[in-house]
Design a protein around this motif. Sequence first.
Motif, mmCIF file in Angstrom:
data_model
loop_
_atom_site.group_PDB
_atom_site.id
_atom_site.type_symbol
_atom_site.label_atom_id
_atom_site.label_comp_id
_atom_site.label_asym_id
_atom_site.label_seq_id
_atom_site.Cartn_x
_atom_site.Cartn_y
_atom_site.Cartn_z
ATOM 1 N N THR A 1 0.819 -1.209 0.000
ATOM 2 C CA THR A 1 0.000 0.000 0.000
ATOM 3 C C THR A 1 0.853 1.259 0.000
ATOM 4 O OG1 THR A 1 -1.792 1.126 1.187
ATOM 5 C CG2 THR A 1 -0.140 0.020 2.531
ATOM 6 N N TYR B 1 -4.497 6.724 -3.965
ATOM 7 C CA TYR B 1 -3.953 5.827 -2.935
ATOM 8 C C TYR B 1 -4.299 4.391 -3.299
ATOM 9 C CZ TYR B 1 -2.243 4.507 1.658
ATOM 10 O OH TYR B 1 -1.495 3.965 2.676
ATOM 11 N N ASP B 2 -3.267 3.530 -3.306
ATOM 12 C CA ASP B 2 -3.452 2.124 -3.652
ATOM 13 C C ASP B 2 -3.369 1.241 -2.420
ATOM 14 O OD1 ASP B 2 -3.692 2.772 -6.303
ATOM 15 O OD2 ASP B 2 -1.634 2.235 -6.840
ATOM 16 N N VAL B 3 -4.264 0.266 -2.356
ATOM 17 C CA VAL B 3 -4.220 -0.776 -1.332
ATOM 18 C C VAL B 3 -4.359 -2.107 -2.055
ATOM 19 C CG1 VAL B 3 -5.196 -1.707 0.791
ATOM 20 C CG2 VAL B 3 -5.313 0.760 0.351
ATOM 21 N N ASN B 4 -3.263 -2.828 -2.161
ATOM 22 C CA ASN B 4 -3.263 -4.108 -2.871
ATOM 23 C C ASN B 4 -3.095 -5.242 -1.859
ATOM 24 O OD1 ASN B 4 -3.341 -2.816 -5.463
ATOM 25 N ND2 ASN B 4 -1.173 -2.355 -5.198
#
Length: 284
Positions: free
Chosen positions: A191, A208-211
């Motif tokens: 993230t 904003y990325d949350v993988n």
Amino acid sequence: MNIKKKLMLITLLASSIYSVAQTTKSERDEIYIQTIEDDKEPDKVLHAEPLYVDLIRDLGARKGEKEWNLGFGLTDNLKFDSYEALIEYEWAPMDRLGLEVELPFTFYSPVSDTGEELNPANELNSIKIATQWSFFVSEPMATSMALGYINEFELSDFRNFGKPFITGNIYNPFFVIAKRWGNNFHSLIYTGPMIEQHFNTNKFHTTYDVNTSFHYMIPGTRNFIGVEFNKTIDESDFDMTIRPQMRLGITDHLLIGIVGGIPVRRENERLSSFVRLIWEPKHH
């Protein structure tokens, strides 16, 4: 021998075979994990790495590790198809530190009579350079954590290549935490924000990325099946793509990863696919 004794013998035999099979499975797991973790310095935990949004280098990387990646993908964007290709080299110049250079390309093809001029221009998207430092590695806890940073120099498309050469920059710090549950089950969170700067306007745009990913590694092998959930938050907009995937070892140093893409509530994107070829040269 009466029927009751025969049934008891069959049950005992089946139980013995199952017990041996389970022991063999467990032993294969332990032997494979030991080849990664035990009797080597520094400590390193075996984790399953996601195939689409991959890591800069293995968590807990050891000096001398290196890897080449070739990636090929196809996405249906309603009015046109986009084809992605990438070449990527990653290496560990010292223990726990990974570096990477990547060149991602995108090519477009119309799927209707919209006209080529309405499609995005083919491009070398950017020059990506990245680093990742594993600051926490615990074999007893089967857990690793890392901090990293990716810098993307965005380039002009092929229609306007060099006018100017670099059109913007993307700043992408990130955090990774991974945990192996037992011998076979793996989870990982990747993230961080992506801050895009356009040089012509000098404006900034942040997403904003949350993988998150979950994998099951086949006993005694490097093969796995699993799924990635790639989530992007853009102000009040939320997008997610579910990516089922599998990795297969072809030789000791060559692997192939196959990924599907299923968008959730994306307005202009439909199904996608991606293939990653991974070559890990032998190192000492």
